[in-house]
Design an enzyme around this catalytic site. Structure first.
Site, PDB file in Angstrom:
ATOM      1  N   ILE A  96      36.072 -80.436 -81.749  1.00 27.89           N
ATOM      2  CA  ILE A  96      37.075 -79.282 -81.789  1.00 27.89           C
ATOM      3  C   ILE A  96      37.924 -79.679 -79.155  1.00 27.89           C
ATOM      4  O   ILE A  96      36.433 -80.193 -79.077  1.00 27.89           O
ATOM      5  CB  ILE A  96      36.558 -77.578 -81.413  1.00 27.89           C
ATOM      6  CG1 ILE A  96      36.586 -77.327 -82.735  1.00 27.89           C
ATOM      7  CG2 ILE A  96      37.215 -76.988 -80.049  1.00 27.89           C
ATOM      8  CD1 ILE A  96      35.607 -76.177 -82.912  1.00 27.89           C
ATOM      9  N   LEU A  97      39.003 -80.167 -79.757  1.00 27.45           N
ATOM     10  CA  LEU A  97      39.162 -80.703 -78.194  1.00 27.45           C
ATOM     11  C   LEU A  97      38.686 -78.632 -77.232  1.00 27.45           C
ATOM     12  O   LEU A  97      39.656 -77.244 -77.034  1.00 27.45           O
ATOM     13  CB  LEU A  97      40.436 -81.127 -78.439  1.00 27.45           C
ATOM     14  CG  LEU A  97      40.537 -82.414 -78.808  1.00 27.45           C
ATOM     15  CD1 LEU A  97      41.865 -83.131 -78.950  1.00 27.45           C
ATOM     16  CD2 LEU A  97      39.693 -83.286 -77.965  1.00 27.45           C
TER      17      LEU A  97
ATOM     18  N   ASN B 291      48.343 -80.763 -85.397  1.00 28.68           N
ATOM     19  CA  ASN B 291      47.235 -80.984 -86.281  1.00 28.68           C
ATOM     20  C   ASN B 291      47.333 -80.412 -87.699  1.00 28.68           C
ATOM     21  O   ASN B 291      48.841 -79.673 -87.884  1.00 28.68           O
ATOM     22  CB  ASN B 291      46.171 -79.774 -85.736  1.00 28.68           C
ATOM     23  CG  ASN B 291      44.533 -79.584 -86.910  1.00 28.68           C
ATOM     24  OD1 ASN B 291      44.370 -81.069 -87.189  1.00 28.68           O
ATOM     25  ND2 ASN B 291      44.068 -78.649 -87.111  1.00 28.68           N
TER      26      ASN B 291
ATOM     27  N   HIS C 161      46.787 -79.040 -91.250  1.00 32.21           N
ATOM     28  CA  HIS C 161      45.008 -77.813 -91.917  1.00 32.21           C
ATOM     29  C   HIS C 161      45.100 -77.596 -93.131  1.00 32.21           C
ATOM     30  O   HIS C 161      46.534 -77.820 -93.503  1.00 32.21           O
ATOM     31  CB  HIS C 161      44.572 -76.258 -91.179  1.00 32.21           C
ATOM     32  CG  HIS C 161      43.621 -75.800 -91.373  1.00 32.21           C
ATOM     33  ND1 HIS C 161      42.735 -76.253 -90.919  1.00 32.21           N
ATOM     34  CD2 HIS C 161      44.081 -74.497 -92.849  1.00 32.21           C
ATOM     35  CE1 HIS C 161      41.588 -75.484 -91.803  1.00 32.21           C
ATOM     36  NE2 HIS C 161      42.792 -74.170 -92.183  1.00 32.21           N
TER      37      HIS C 161
ATOM     38  N   ASP D  61      42.328 -74.191 -84.865  1.00 30.69           N
ATOM     39  CA  ASP D  61      43.361 -74.047 -86.245  1.00 30.69           C
ATOM     40  C   ASP D  61      44.377 -73.131 -86.298  1.00 30.69           C
ATOM     41  O   ASP D  61      44.073 -72.164 -87.066  1.00 30.69           O
ATOM     42  CB  ASP D  61      42.718 -73.610 -87.309  1.00 30.69           C
ATOM     43  CG  ASP D  61      41.712 -74.971 -87.724  1.00 30.69           C
ATOM     44  OD1 ASP D  61      42.424 -75.600 -87.726  1.00 30.69           O
ATOM     45  OD2 ASP D  61      40.421 -74.736 -88.266  1.00 30.69           O
TER      46      ASP D  61
HETATM   47  C1  GRF Z   1      42.923 -82.861 -94.453  1.00 32.71           C
HETATM   48  O1  GRF Z   1      42.479 -81.955 -95.397  1.00 32.71           O
HETATM   49  C2  GRF Z   1      43.558 -81.741 -93.319  1.00 32.71           C
HETATM   50  O2  GRF Z   1      43.973 -81.360 -93.670  1.00 32.71           O
HETATM   51  C3  GRF Z   1      42.004 -81.699 -92.874  1.00 32.71           C
HETATM   52  O3  GRF Z   1      40.586 -82.683 -92.697  1.00 32.71           O
HETATM   53  C4  GRF Z   1      41.141 -83.222 -93.822  1.00 32.71           C
HETATM   54  C5  GRF Z   1      41.413 -85.121 -93.453  1.00 32.71           C
HETATM   55  O4  GRF Z   1      41.320 -86.026 -94.766  1.00 32.71           O
HETATM   56  N1  GRF Z   1      42.482 -81.230 -90.964  1.00 32.71           N
HETATM   57  P1  GRF Z   1      41.338 -87.302 -94.514  1.00 32.71           P
HETATM   58  O5  GRF Z   1      40.290 -87.765 -93.482  1.00 32.71           O
HETATM   59  O6  GRF Z   1      43.294 -87.507 -94.284  1.00 32.71           O
HETATM   60  O7  GRF Z   1      41.354 -87.872 -96.393  1.00 32.71           O
END
Ligand code: GRF
Length: 199
Positions: A91-92, A106, A108, A144
């Site tokens: 977390i930044l 980001n 999610h 998030d």
């Molecule tokens: C992804 O599911 C993303 O939504 C979450 O972390 C995961 C990263 O996966 N924030 P990857 O390293 O890009 O395969």
């Protein structure tokens, strides 16, 4: 071309999708100038090397303010104007939001504001939801959280486990994130208060 830094802690499959888009889509509009990880062993760093993108490692040393400052400095030193978080598990702090206002994206694996945090897929399964999905958003001071750029729903199947559901979510992520970054780089996203307006 908008210079971007992509931040990843792990496997980096989303990073790969972004690097591929930058390499193959002439109208992508963004140029990755740095891949940054907090973990020296992250597979993401190998993926960057495969695309000749410079890398940096900024390791967590226990202080969020100090970590955030070092990340911002590395990103700025590379000439990047935007941070694209792609599975970045740190977390930044608020300094990053001040230095990169509406310039941190980001992705999610849930339909925010549902299931924030690092266990979104498991929590969606435990809650018994029939639909979850993927969200791309601008980062604000909360985890998030921040103006939502785009979302796509994914059906939860009766026999899903964490691995099968996450795999289907990632298929969507690999399409949605490059599309969102492309829209941003081409000036199509405007933040109006807590919302994103597509132009
Ligand atoms: C992804 O599911 C993303 O939504 C979450 O972390 C995961 C990263 O996966 N924030 P990857 O390293 O890009 O395969």
């Amino acid at each position: 071309m908008l210079p971007i830094a992509i931040l990843a802690s792990g496997s980096g499959s989303n990073l790969q999708a972004l690097l591929d888009a930058a390499a193959t889509d002439p109208s992508f509009g963004a140029r990755p100038v740095l891949v940054l990880s907090d973990r020296p062993d992250a597979k993401a760093l190998d993926r960057a090397a495969g695309h000749d993108v410079p890398t940096a490692v900024v390791e967590w040393a226990g202080d969020r303010g100090d970590f955030t400052r070092r990340v911002c400095e590395a990103v700025e030193a590379a000439g990047a104007e935007v941070m694209v978080l792609a599975g970045f598990m740190r977390i930044l702090g608020p300094e990053a939001i001040r230095r990169f206002p509406h310039r941190i994206l980001n992705i999610h694996p849930a339909l925010l504001p549902a299931f924030r945090g690092a266990h979104a897929v498991t929590e969606a399964l435990e809650a018994g939801v029939k639909v979850t999905g993927v969200t791309v958003h601008f980062v604000d001071e909360q985890v998030d959280h921040g103006p939502i750029v785009c979302q796509e729903a994914v059906e939860v199947l009766d026999d899903d486990d964490e691995a099968t559901l996450h795999a289907r979510l990632q298929e969507v992520e690999h399409r949605l994130y490059p599309a969102a970054v492309k829209a941003f780089a081409n000036g199509r996203l405007a933040v109006a208060g807590s919302k994103v307006v597509w132009r």
